[in-house]
Design an enzyme around this catalytic site. Structure first.
Site, PDB file in Angstrom:
ATOM      1  N   HIS A  39       0.836  -1.210   0.000  1.00 11.87           N
ATOM      2  CA  HIS A  39       0.000   0.000   0.000  1.00 11.87           C
ATOM      3  C   HIS A  39       0.874   1.265   0.000  1.00 11.87           C
ATOM      4  CE1 HIS A  39      -3.687   2.310   1.109  1.00 11.87           C
ATOM      5  NE2 HIS A  39      -2.795   3.117   1.644  1.00 11.87           N
ATOM      6  N   GLU A  40       1.766   1.343   0.957  1.00 13.02           N
ATOM      7  CA  GLU A  40       2.610   2.546   1.038  1.00 13.02           C
ATOM      8  C   GLU A  40       3.531   2.640  -0.178  1.00 13.02           C
ATOM      9  OE1 GLU A  40       1.616   4.646   3.069  1.00 13.02           O
ATOM     10  OE2 GLU A  40       0.450   3.308   4.384  1.00 13.02           O
ATOM     11  N   HIS A  57       1.690   4.419  -2.849  1.00 11.94           N
ATOM     12  CA  HIS A  57       1.728   5.876  -2.614  1.00 11.94           C
ATOM     13  C   HIS A  57       3.082   6.444  -3.068  1.00 11.94           C
ATOM     14  CE1 HIS A  57      -1.951   6.769  -0.454  1.00 11.94           C
ATOM     15  NE2 HIS A  57      -1.745   5.845   0.474  1.00 11.94           N
ATOM     16  N   GLU A  90      -4.672   7.875  -2.915  1.00 10.08           N
ATOM     17  CA  GLU A  90      -5.143   6.583  -2.415  1.00 10.08           C
ATOM     18  C   GLU A  90      -5.431   5.618  -3.570  1.00 10.08           C
ATOM     19  OE1 GLU A  90      -4.830   6.150   0.705  1.00 10.08           O
ATOM     20  OE2 GLU A  90      -5.934   4.316   1.140  1.00 10.08           O
TER      21      GLU A  90
HETATM   22 CO    CO Z   1      -3.168   5.199   1.957  1.00  4.22          CO
END
Ligand code: CO
Length: 505
Positions: free
Chosen positions: A260-261, A264, A290
């Site tokens: 997830h990160e 980003h 996101e």
């Molecule tokens: Co996030």
């Protein structure tokens, strides 16, 4: 300050100060010894003051007003200037009294929330939350709005997105997702015990570094560290970092945090360094940010294709834990759908009910249709209605998240927007990249990352989110793509189609 070059260098200066604050904040979360906290708060506050002065400087405002009328500028330059002017005007709508009152209330509310959550006593937080809601209503008036006061707050995180649009999306969530999750709940359940064995920390970290590298994350322009709350932060496209969380007793913590990160951070690494400090060099919105993390986490990282490549490597790293489990066992374990109280631990489907509930509550709170004192009751009723669960305590209910104590209202919808944009983008990428699925199975993400770079990352704020969505996919944000993705995936995972056939036969 006289011309466009002055504007560019002034913005670079503002960004330098802002990014220095970000470095100090990263250090505070990741490295700083406990005794450093007090002076660190002072250092950050001093820099924040300088940041504000530079951003609100009168001759900077005059320059923006002059440049916005300058027809010799290119379209891109004009777009930069008009974005900066909008932001400048927004900042100037706040009175000093309001800013001071807000910052005082937030710091009191944050402490009260911490205590209330620990002691499971909403009453301790209630008076401060009341004050905050009152201030937020004032903020809506200061900022201005066309239809719904909550529009003004959404705009702070997701510019130009409105209640009218979100109502449509969340009506779809209600109409389509509630029933689907119910079908899943009624089906035979999958097993995820394999995730919860002992997994040594160092090996977990090494594995996620391999995953990040394969995704195209540039370790020469970033690094991964450990923190209690995973986050990503960026000081420039050439230094964009991630943190992750490791539990030696639960493998899933690190996997989804890192991927997830990583998503980003890939967005930040994909902004153009020559646009440093300019709107064109700044991420578009929280929802768009996101979308990049969710696309990698869910559409890619929680797919069977992804693990066809990585699972043998994971088995190599943890042979004793995983030798008796197949890649399909692992795939099922990472995609358990199960209504729960806590948003941050939710699966990718029930997650949106947590957001929907807060969206409904915030909207009505701002209008004054719900009182703060009613929140625990309203909260629990909605969890029963949408997720069919009884919330056991306010700590696990209305008090679980930090956002309200920070005064962040209007923030939550961006989490769902991220997933919905991700599904729509990924659908388009599948259309436009030949054999994308096979490439993912081979651990080859080069074309996918290029596609994201070309279509999304490189533009920063040169388009609004809905303009960009239309450019990339040919239409505005449409919940159908998320629902299609969810159905295709979970009908198989929970053998729902088979059950339907049995019934119709
Ligand atoms: Co996030």
């Amino acid at each position: 300050m006289k011309n466009y070059e002055d504007y560019v260098s002034h913005l670079a200066k503002i960004a330098d100060v802002g990014n220095s604050i970000a470095v100090l904040s990263w250090d505070q979360e990741v490295m700083m010894p406990p005794k450093g906290a007090e002076k660190r708060a002072q250092q950050i506050s001093t820099l924040a003051g300088i940041h504000h002065e530079l951003s609100a400087q009168e001759d900077f405002g005059k320059l923006l007003e002059q440049l916005v009328k300058d027809n010799s500028l290119s379209d891109k330059q004009k777009r930069n200037v008009s974005e900066s002017l909008t932001e400048f005007e927004k900042n100037n709508k706040y009175t000093t009294v309001f800013v001071q009152e807000m910052s005082k209330t937030v710091s009191q509310a944050f402490q009260a929330w911490n205590k209330a959550k620990k002691e499971d006593d909403f009453k301790l937080f209630e008076p401060y939350l009341e004050k905050l809601v009152k201030l937020k209503r004032e903020e809506c008036e200061l900022l201005g709005y066309e239809n719904h006061p909550y529009d003004a707050l959404i705009d702070l995180y997701e510019p130009k997105t409105t209640v009218a649009e979100l109502d449509v999306l969340f009506a779809d969530v209600k109409n389509q997702l509630v029933d689907f999750v119910k079908q899943i709940a009624d089906a035979p359940q999958n097993e995820d015990a394999l995730m919860r064995q002992h997994y040594p920390k160092e090996k977990q970290l090494a594995f996620t570094e391999l995953v990040l590298e394969k995704m195209g994350y540039d370790f020469e322009a970033g690094r991964q560290d450990i923190s209690s709350h995973p986050f990503s932060t960026s000081f420039s496209p050439e230094d964009s970092r991630v943190t992750t969380r490791v539990s030696e007793e639960d493998l899933s913590e690190i996997l989804w945090s890192s991927i997830h990160e990583g998503g980003h951070a890939l967005y930040e690494q994909g902004l153009k360094v020559e646009n440093y400090g300019l709107p064109a060099g700044t991420y578009l919105s929280l929802g768009m940010h996101e979308s990049q993390s969710r696309l990698w986490e869910n559409n890619v990282g929680r797919s069977l294709s992804f693990w066809k490549y990585f699972y043998p490597k994971l088995q190599e790293a943890f042979p004793d834990n995983l030798k008796n489990y197949s890649v399909v066992d692992f795939y099922k374990a990472m995609n358990i759908v199960q209504p729960s109280f806590i948003r941050t631990n939710a699966d990718e489907l029930t997650y949106h009910f947590h957001v929907l509930i807060r969206y409904e509550i915030e909207k009505e709170l701002i209008l004054g249709n719900i009182e703060v004192s009613d929140l625990p009751r309203v909260w629990n009723e909605k969890y029963k209605a949408y997720l069919n669960i009884d919330v056991p305590s306010d700590s696990k209910g209305v008090l679980q998240d930090i956002h309200w104590s920070h005064g962040s209202f209007g923030y939550f919808p961006t989490y769902s927007l991220g997933s919905f944009y991700a599904a729509q983008f990924f659908h388009k990428a599948q259309e436009q990249i030949e054999n994308l699925e096979e490439k993912i199975e081979q651990g080859n993400y080069t074309e996918l990352l290029d596609w994201l770079r070309t279509n999304i990352h490189q533009y920063g704020r040169l388009y609004s989110a809905s303009e960009l969505c239309e450019r990339v996919t040919g239409e505005k944000l449409n919940f159908t793509y998320f629902m299609q993705y969810a159905k295709a995936k979970y009908e198989k995972l929970y053998a729902l189609q088979a059950t339907e056939k049995l019934i119709t036969n």
